[in-house]
Design a protein around this motif. Sequence first.
Motif, PDB file in Angstrom:
ATOM      1  N   UNK A 107      -3.001   9.850  -5.380  1.00  0.00           N
ATOM      2  CA  UNK A 107      -4.377  10.091  -5.815  1.00  0.00           C
ATOM      3  C   UNK A 107      -4.444  11.151  -6.907  1.00  0.00           C
ATOM      4  N   UNK A 108      -3.615  12.188  -6.784  1.00  0.00           N
ATOM      5  CA  UNK A 108      -3.589  13.236  -7.806  1.00  0.00           C
ATOM      6  C   UNK A 108      -3.119  12.668  -9.141  1.00  0.00           C
ATOM      7  N   UNK A 109      -2.128  11.790  -9.105  1.00  0.00           N
ATOM      8  CA  UNK A 109      -1.629  11.206 -10.353  1.00  0.00           C
ATOM      9  C   UNK A 109      -2.666  10.268 -10.960  1.00  0.00           C
ATOM     10  N   UNK A 110      -3.358   9.499 -10.126  1.00  0.00           N
ATOM     11  CA  UNK A 110      -4.408   8.616 -10.634  1.00  0.00           C
ATOM     12  C   UNK A 110      -5.542   9.434 -11.241  1.00  0.00           C
ATOM     13  N   UNK A 111      -5.860  10.564 -10.612  1.00  0.00           N
ATOM     14  CA  UNK A 111      -6.934  11.407 -11.123  1.00  0.00           C
ATOM     15  C   UNK A 111      -6.559  12.054 -12.450  1.00  0.00           C
ATOM     16  N   UNK A 112      -5.317  12.485 -12.573  1.00  0.00           N
ATOM     17  CA  UNK A 112      -4.873  13.146 -13.812  1.00  0.00           C
ATOM     18  C   UNK A 112      -4.661  12.173 -14.958  1.00  0.00           C
ATOM     19  N   UNK A 113      -4.252  10.966 -14.624  1.00  0.00           N
ATOM     20  CA  UNK A 113      -3.879  10.012 -15.661  1.00  0.00           C
ATOM     21  C   UNK A 113      -5.037   9.642 -16.562  1.00  0.00           C
ATOM     22  N   UNK A 114      -4.802   9.641 -17.836  1.00  0.00           N
ATOM     23  CA  UNK A 114      -5.851   9.301 -18.801  1.00  0.00           C
ATOM     24  C   UNK A 114      -6.010   7.800 -18.976  1.00  0.00           C
ATOM     25  N   UNK A 115      -4.986   7.032 -18.602  1.00  0.00           N
ATOM     26  CA  UNK A 115      -5.046   5.583 -18.809  1.00  0.00           C
ATOM     27  C   UNK A 115      -5.930   4.902 -17.774  1.00  0.00           C
ATOM     28  N   UNK A 116      -5.996   5.454 -16.557  1.00  0.00           N
ATOM     29  CA  UNK A 116      -6.723   4.820 -15.460  1.00  0.00           C
ATOM     30  C   UNK A 116      -8.126   5.411 -15.365  1.00  0.00           C
ATOM     31  N   UNK A 117      -9.131   4.542 -15.351  1.00  0.00           N
ATOM     32  CA  UNK A 117     -10.516   4.987 -15.252  1.00  0.00           C
ATOM     33  C   UNK A 117     -10.819   5.501 -13.845  1.00  0.00           C
ATOM     34  N   UNK A 118     -11.706   6.512 -13.746  1.00  0.00           N
ATOM     35  CA  UNK A 118     -12.097   7.000 -12.428  1.00  0.00           C
ATOM     36  C   UNK A 118     -13.082   6.046 -11.753  1.00  0.00           C
ATOM     37  N   UNK A 119     -13.433   4.961 -12.440  1.00  0.00           N
ATOM     38  CA  UNK A 119     -14.308   3.949 -11.863  1.00  0.00           C
ATOM     39  C   UNK A 119     -13.524   2.740 -11.357  1.00  0.00           C
ATOM     40  N   UNK A 120     -12.197   2.847 -11.326  1.00  0.00           N
ATOM     41  CA  UNK A 120     -11.387   1.758 -10.796  1.00  0.00           C
ATOM     42  C   UNK A 120     -11.709   1.589  -9.313  1.00  0.00           C
ATOM     43  N   UNK A 121     -11.808   0.339  -8.819  1.00  0.00           N
ATOM     44  CA  UNK A 121     -12.138   0.060  -7.435  1.00  0.00           C
ATOM     45  C   UNK A 121     -10.932   0.338  -6.552  1.00  0.00           C
ATOM     46  N   UNK A 122     -11.159   0.953  -5.379  1.00  0.00           N
ATOM     47  CA  UNK A 122     -10.071   1.255  -4.454  1.00  0.00           C
ATOM     48  C   UNK A 122     -10.353   0.603  -3.105  1.00  0.00           C
ATOM     49  N   UNK A 123      -9.285   0.081  -2.473  1.00  0.00           N
ATOM     50  CA  UNK A 123      -9.375  -0.532  -1.157  1.00  0.00           C
ATOM     51  C   UNK A 123      -8.180  -0.129  -0.327  1.00  0.00           C
ATOM     52  N   UNK A 124      -8.314  -0.267   0.995  1.00  0.00           N
ATOM     53  CA  UNK A 124      -7.205  -0.032   1.900  1.00  0.00           C
ATOM     54  C   UNK A 124      -6.893  -1.291   2.684  1.00  0.00           C
ATOM     55  N   UNK A 125      -5.677  -1.362   3.198  1.00  0.00           N
ATOM     56  CA  UNK A 125      -5.266  -2.500   4.014  1.00  0.00           C
ATOM     57  C   UNK A 125      -4.497  -1.997   5.223  1.00  0.00           C
ATOM     58  N   UNK A 126      -4.694  -2.663   6.360  1.00  0.00           N
ATOM     59  CA  UNK A 126      -3.914  -2.353   7.556  1.00  0.00           C
ATOM     60  C   UNK A 126      -2.554  -3.009   7.491  1.00  0.00           C
ATOM     61  N   UNK A 127      -2.311  -3.772   6.438  1.00  0.00           N
ATOM     62  CA  UNK A 127      -1.032  -4.439   6.237  1.00  0.00           C
ATOM     63  C   UNK A 127      -0.381  -3.990   4.944  1.00  0.00           C
ATOM     64  N   UNK A 128       0.155  -4.956   4.207  1.00  0.00           N
ATOM     65  CA  UNK A 128       0.891  -4.680   2.983  1.00  0.00           C
ATOM     66  C   UNK A 128      -0.002  -4.846   1.760  1.00  0.00           C
ATOM     67  N   UNK A 129       0.007  -3.850   0.878  1.00  0.00           N
ATOM     68  CA  UNK A 129      -0.739  -3.959  -0.372  1.00  0.00           C
ATOM     69  C   UNK A 129      -0.125  -5.031  -1.269  1.00  0.00           C
ATOM     70  N   UNK A 130       1.194  -5.156  -1.217  1.00  0.00           N
ATOM     71  CA  UNK A 130       1.880  -6.164  -2.033  1.00  0.00           C
ATOM     72  C   UNK A 130       1.408  -7.563  -1.660  1.00  0.00           C
TER      73      UNK A 130
END
Length: 355
Positions: A107-130
């Motif tokens: 999360x810290x890297x996503x927040x610092x990164x200039x390439x990734x927008x802070x409006x990118x949608x985030x989700x969680x999974x009880x399984x595999x993200x892949x």
Amino acid sequence: MHKIKWMLLGLLPLLLTGCWDGRDPEDRAYVITMGIDQTAEGLSFTLLPAKTTSQTPQAYQVTAETLAGAVAQADSHSSREVYLGQLKTVVFGQSLLADATALDGVLAELERGTAVSDKVMVLGSAGSAADCVRAIGETDGATGLFLWEFYKNTAKEVAVTRGMDLDTLLTDLRVQKGNVILPRMETREEGLTLAGGIALADGAYAFALSSEMEQAHLLLLEEGIGAVWEGEYQGESIPMEIRKNQVSYHAIVEEDGTADCRISLELSGALVGGTQKVMESSQRRALENFFADIIKTDLENTIKEVQEITSADVFGIGAAIQRQMGKTEFAVQDWQNWEISVDCRINLQDTGRMR
């Protein structure tokens, strides 16, 4: 005149450098969806580019310690530059969510990164993200914008999960001391499901919420519009859709840290479906009380169930009380000792017809 000529010749290479550094869009892999899991070897990133005129998207996987390392590794194995500027969705797998330190680093890297927008949608999974990312590619191989379109056009109408962007997640984690509920995605034999939630307690995976539990949670957030509640009334199955959703909180904090908390719900709804008879005003009032009792019971039972699972206030009720009542001394850590009751009042805007 000669001076002007030489000055122009000197500036010419500088004007051309932008063209030399330019990259054709077809030479870039525009990643739309990314999944992140934790493995024994490090972080596993699953990247799903968008379709271009010459490329059909195929998810590919790289393992690295950081997102920057994953991008560099992907670039070294491909003729196309990995570009995150168009990233729309990030899915966190349970293996990552269970590791508070690893998740915090991502999360810290996503927040610092200039390439990734802070409006990118985030989700969680009880399984595999892949697995989720690959299923997204199979569901929508044409654009890779399946999730983006779902949250834009559908999520707010069905109220079984909420859309959450990176900025909101980071804010909620800070305000609620690492306790938050992510929207949930899972893979099933019949395809993808987008319903329920993933609860983080103290910054790490705690448990998964069913769609019914998440529907109750959304009422607390004043985001329950579109939710449908059903009940058997005089032998008839009657569905009611929430049209307006307001919440207020009141709490009395005791010296021993316990609290008596009352949640007041003001809901407007409409009966949907059915073709039999129009109801009279007395029956309308009876149905308002009927659905108020159903929602009150469901919400109280959901809160009690969550209290038994975790000592963390994952619903953010303490933070809501602080905002609404200015109770800065409210003891968030005593969530399991709170006595929480729900008062629900419903106004039926349209009685519709029974079935």
